[in-house]
Write a protein that holds these residues in place. Sequence first.
Motif, PDB file in Angstrom:
ATOM      1  N   TRP A   1       0.861  -1.216   0.042  1.00  0.00           N
ATOM      2  CA  TRP A   1      -0.004  -0.088  -0.012  1.00  0.00           C
ATOM      3  C   TRP A   1       0.899   1.267   0.067  1.00  0.00           C
TER       4      TRP A   1
ATOM      5  N   THR B   1       4.419   4.760  -4.598  1.00  0.00           N
ATOM      6  CA  THR B   1       3.819   5.030  -5.771  1.00  0.00           C
ATOM      7  C   THR B   1       4.210   4.159  -6.929  1.00  0.00           C
TER       8      THR B   1
ATOM      9  N   ARG C   1      -0.012   6.606  -3.237  1.00  0.00           N
ATOM     10  CA  ARG C   1      -0.954   6.299  -4.224  1.00  0.00           C
ATOM     11  C   ARG C   1      -2.268   6.399  -4.026  1.00  0.00           C
ATOM     12  N   TRP C   2      -2.632   6.789  -2.688  1.00  0.00           N
ATOM     13  CA  TRP C   2      -4.043   7.034  -2.469  1.00  0.00           C
ATOM     14  C   TRP C   2      -4.529   8.629  -2.188  1.00  0.00           C
TER      15      TRP C   2
ATOM     16  N   ASP D   1      -8.168   5.315  -5.273  1.00  0.00           N
ATOM     17  CA  ASP D   1      -6.506   5.278  -6.077  1.00  0.00           C
ATOM     18  C   ASP D   1      -6.612   6.884  -6.635  1.00  0.00           C
ATOM     19  N   LYS D   2      -5.363   7.355  -6.457  1.00  0.00           N
ATOM     20  CA  LYS D   2      -5.142   8.688  -6.832  1.00  0.00           C
ATOM     21  C   LYS D   2      -5.283   9.030  -8.200  1.00  0.00           C
TER      22      LYS D   2
ATOM     23  N   ARG E   1      -6.666   7.163 -10.337  1.00  0.00           N
ATOM     24  CA  ARG E   1      -8.046   6.807 -11.100  1.00  0.00           C
ATOM     25  C   ARG E   1      -8.854   8.063 -10.664  1.00  0.00           C
TER      26      ARG E   1
ATOM     27  N   ALA F   1     -11.273   1.874  -3.149  1.00  0.00           N
ATOM     28  CA  ALA F   1     -10.105   0.917  -2.836  1.00  0.00           C
ATOM     29  C   ALA F   1     -10.333   0.394  -1.304  1.00  0.00           C
TER      30      ALA F   1
END
Length: 295
Positions: A8, A11, A22-23, A89-90, A92, A171
């Motif tokens: 998790w 990136t 990346r979130w 998700d960033k 996304r 997510a």
Amino acid sequence: MSEVKPGWQGTTQHGNASDLSRWLVHLTRSEEDLVSILKTCIIEARVPYGAGRNYSEVRNRHRSVCLTEIPLQELSRMTSKRPWGIVFDKERLRAKFNAQPVWYVSDPSPQWDALATAMAEARDNKHSPIWKLTPFVDRVGSLQGRNPNDWRWEREWRVLGNLEFDLADVAMIVADSDGAPAFLEEVSLGVPWVSREDSSIRWSGGFTQGWEDEIESMLERFHEQFLSGDAAGVVWDREYQTNFSMVPVLETADAMDEAFGYLAPELQQVLEETLDKTSTIWCRMYELSQVYEQS
């Protein structure tokens, strides 16, 4: 705080980097607020943010949804007042909703002066390109100055307007676990089942216990407002190919809309299919009561 798995962190460019994420996470004050969002899959942009929010002419164009890209292992710094949330998700959200990071500009600085001048000149021009930028710019004032304002540590991102997502975009869920954030990977609606005791529709699983309780409460409220066609004595007229009833008859989808309002499409479908197993037509309880009182 629950364990943050190595996968998790970081990136795509910098895997396992503990200082990167990346979130994007949207936090809420309560589990009830979280459930309310998940029921509709809409995060409402209720508040205007950004450098131009005080210009009344374009204030509404600054209404945004706020998220943070703080690494999950550091999220506890943000959850003292908002311990529940949704993890996206960033990339996304960048692709689907044009999510953008906030640009923190120091005041005083030549950059802030240039922005302030551009906003003043565009005050009477709602279509100026500057107003596409200002929702994503925040002023940073020294904490030792007369107008302190420094939220850079929040690492904020924004989406203009309401964020109308799909459940597939979720997510993880952030849950309050004795004052520390816990991350729930199993993201699902849950499933309906019929109780053997009273044949009532119950709900199992889903995002959180609060979600399960809320869906069961919704189904109970539905049955308090509507009676199935068979129970209401609705008769199918074969000759005229229509239902004969003393009161108006509603199909399941229409009754649900009246009882619940807008729901996320995935939830709407599951509940409609579940209720259809009992009946595809429904009558309002209060209208039936009025008929019985008059007879």
